[in-house]
Each structure stands twice: as C-alpha cells, then as structure tokens.
Scaffold this active site. Structure first.
Site: not given
Ligand code: ATP
Length: 301
Positions: A12, A96-98, A101-105, A138
């Site tokens: 996102k 991309p991590v951290a 962009l809410a990658g983990g969520s 998120d």
C-alpha cells in the site's frame, strides 16, 4: 504433495496521513487514505501433514521464525478458527522491507485469506479483517485491499470506491527508518489540525488526477526528513529529476511520484534508475479487485 495455493500480498501507499493526537493507550490517532498498489509478495501455502507451521523466504532481511508476521497470522488463524492443521508458507518477497509499504502486514493478510481458502473455513472478509487487527494496525486494510480511509490506530476502515487509474513510481532510499522513532519524534504542535482525507476522497471519486496529486499529504514526512537528512536530500533530487511532486509513504523512507499515464511513468522510472538502485514502476490496484464487504474472502488478481 498436499494441496497448494498461491496468494498475492499487495503493498500500500498512503495518499494522506494525518496524526490527530495521542490516545490514552499510547497509540497515535491517525486519519489516512490508503491505496493498494500492484507491487506484491507471492505467497505459496501448502498443507503440512505433520501439522506444523513452517516458513521459507527468498529474503535475508525478514525473520523466518515465529516473529515473521506471516507466521503470527497462521497462529492467529488457527486460534480463531479452531482448525489445528499445519501449513508450509513460502514467501517470494518483492515488497521492500521496513519501507512504509506495509509488506509484513500484507503477508499476514495474505496468510489469513489463503488459509481460509486452503482449509475451506468460509470466513467472511469482515471476520478475517477483525482477526487481522490483533496482528497489526495495517492488517485489516491489507485483508480488504483497494482504497479506504483508515482511522483509530489504522484499523477502523471506511472503504472508498473509485475508478481512478494512476501510475506510481516508487523509490526506496538505502536508509533504515524506524517507525517507532518517527512517531516518537513527532511533536504535539505538528499534529494535524484537520484531516486531509475528505478532500482526497472527493478528488478520487471525481477521478480528478491533478487534484489527487495535489492533495497527497503526509504529516510524518517532515519528521522523517528531520531525523534522516539523507532522505530529504534524495527527495529533492528525485523531484528535480522527475519534474513532478515527490511524496513519502507511511513513516518512510519510500518516496513516490504519481503519474497519469504509463508513458510518463516509464520516463520518470528510467530517469530515476540512472542514479537509484531500488526503483519500482507500479499502479493503483483497482477497487474492483477488492472483495465487497462480507463477500468472497479472496479474489485472485
Ligand atoms: P511498519 O510501518 O509497520 O514498520 P513497514 O511497511 O514500514 O511496516 P515491513 O516491511 O512490514 O515495514 O517491516 C517492518 C518490520 O517487520 C521489519 O523489521 C521486519 O523484520 C518485520 N517483519 C516481520 N515479518 C515480516 C514479513 N513477512 N515481511 C516483512 N517484514 C516483516
């Protein structure tokens, strides 16, 4: 080999991000317009006959144990559904991590949607989103996807249905930004006096690209730029090269430009590739791909 399925975890961006104040529980009260983009991790879920939850990923920057949000989501799903089966989760990390962009969520949300399909539990999107709130603020948005105004800690959602097509060029500066540090450095006098979301929702509904781009706002950007001056310098360089406004997503450090056409976005993408390693060309994921309220739990792109 057991049953295997693929679920996309979409990133996102924030079109607006206002912090309205500090809550008694210590969290910040936010008001933001979140938009799903078509940059996605690809998760493969496979039944594990041994009954364990295991995880593999092609990225060294994420934990591969029970701290990974995909692992947390599988445990939350098992606890809430009462289904005690095992799953092997394979994450092809593209987001991309951290990076804001809410990658983990997004990965956590994809696991909730995917297990609902894999185990045939028939939970509604509302139920999965409610479970997701326990994993992270998120996650409910990432379960639904599309576009929404998010309030509270970010978990209270009001869907925004629009038909706006826009291209997004993302630049991920090689800087590690701590979300906690950014919120911690936000001063009370910097809190927003009014949320920008109503104007943004009107611009999206009207399909007015220029108004959308002019309305992008992030109250955390000056804070991140203050804490990490190299991100501020890079934003200025990106603006100069791209020739269009530059914005920041979440607490950063990812910067983005909105462009109205594929051609203009490609020109900006190639110009930025000249001096930045991590540049991505993507677009808004149409709201139509997001499942309707209480509708089917998962819709493949
Ligand atoms: P936030 O603003 O919540 O920090 P973000 O979008 O900036 O989120 P993420 O990519 O979600 O950043 O990563 C935040 C942290 O979560 C990282 O430190 C990472 O190690 C951890 N993490 C746990 N699981 C995952 C996952 N599946 N993908 C990415 N990061 C994960």
């Amino acid at each position: 080999m057991g049953v295997l399925l693929v679920e996309h975890a979409f990133a996102k961006i924030n079109l607006t991000l206002d912090v309205m104040g500090r809550r008694p529980d210590g969290y910040h009260e936010v008001d933001m317009v979140m938009q799903t983009i078509d940059l996605a991790d690809v998760l493969t879920l496979e039944e594990d006959p041994a009954g364990a939850i295991t995880l593999e990923a092609n990225a060294s920057s994420v934990p591969l144990d029970e701290r990974n949000l995909a692992h947390v989501a599988a445990r939350v799903f098992r606890a809430n559904s009462g289904v005690n089966r095992g799953v092997r989760i394979l994450i092809d990390k593209q987001i991309p991590v951290a990076a804001g962009l809410a990658g983990g969520s997004a990965d956590a949300a994809a696991v909730l949607r995917g297990l609902n399909r894999l185990w045939g539990t028939g939970k509604t999107t509302d139920e999965l989103a409610a479970w997701g709130a326990a994993i992270g603020s998120d996650v409910p948005f990432c379960v639904r996807r599309g576009c929404a105004v998010a309030r509270g800690r970010g978990e209270r959602l009001e869907p925004v249905n629009h038909r706006m097509h826009a291209w997004v060029v993302l630049v991920r500066p090689p800087v590690f930004v701590s979300t906690g540090d950014v919120y911690g450095a936000l001063r009370a006098e910097e809190y927003s006096r009014r949320p920008r979301s109503p104007e943004m929702v009107r611009a999206l509904a009207a399909g007015d690209f220029e108004a959308v781009r002019a309305g992008v706002h992030n109250v955390l950007a000056p804070v991140t730029f203050r804490l990490y001056p190299e991100v501020a310098r890079l934003a200025e360089r990106v603006r100069h090269v791209a020739g269009v406004p530059v914005h920041m997503s979440g607490s950063g450090p990812t910067l983005f430009c909105l462009l109205p056409t594929r051609g203009s976005a490609q020109r900006v993408y190639h110009a930025l590739r000249g001096f930045m390693r991590e540049v991505y060309l993507c677009r808004f994921l149409p709201s139509a791909l997001a499942p309707p309220r209480g509708g089917r739990p998962s819709v493949e792109p």
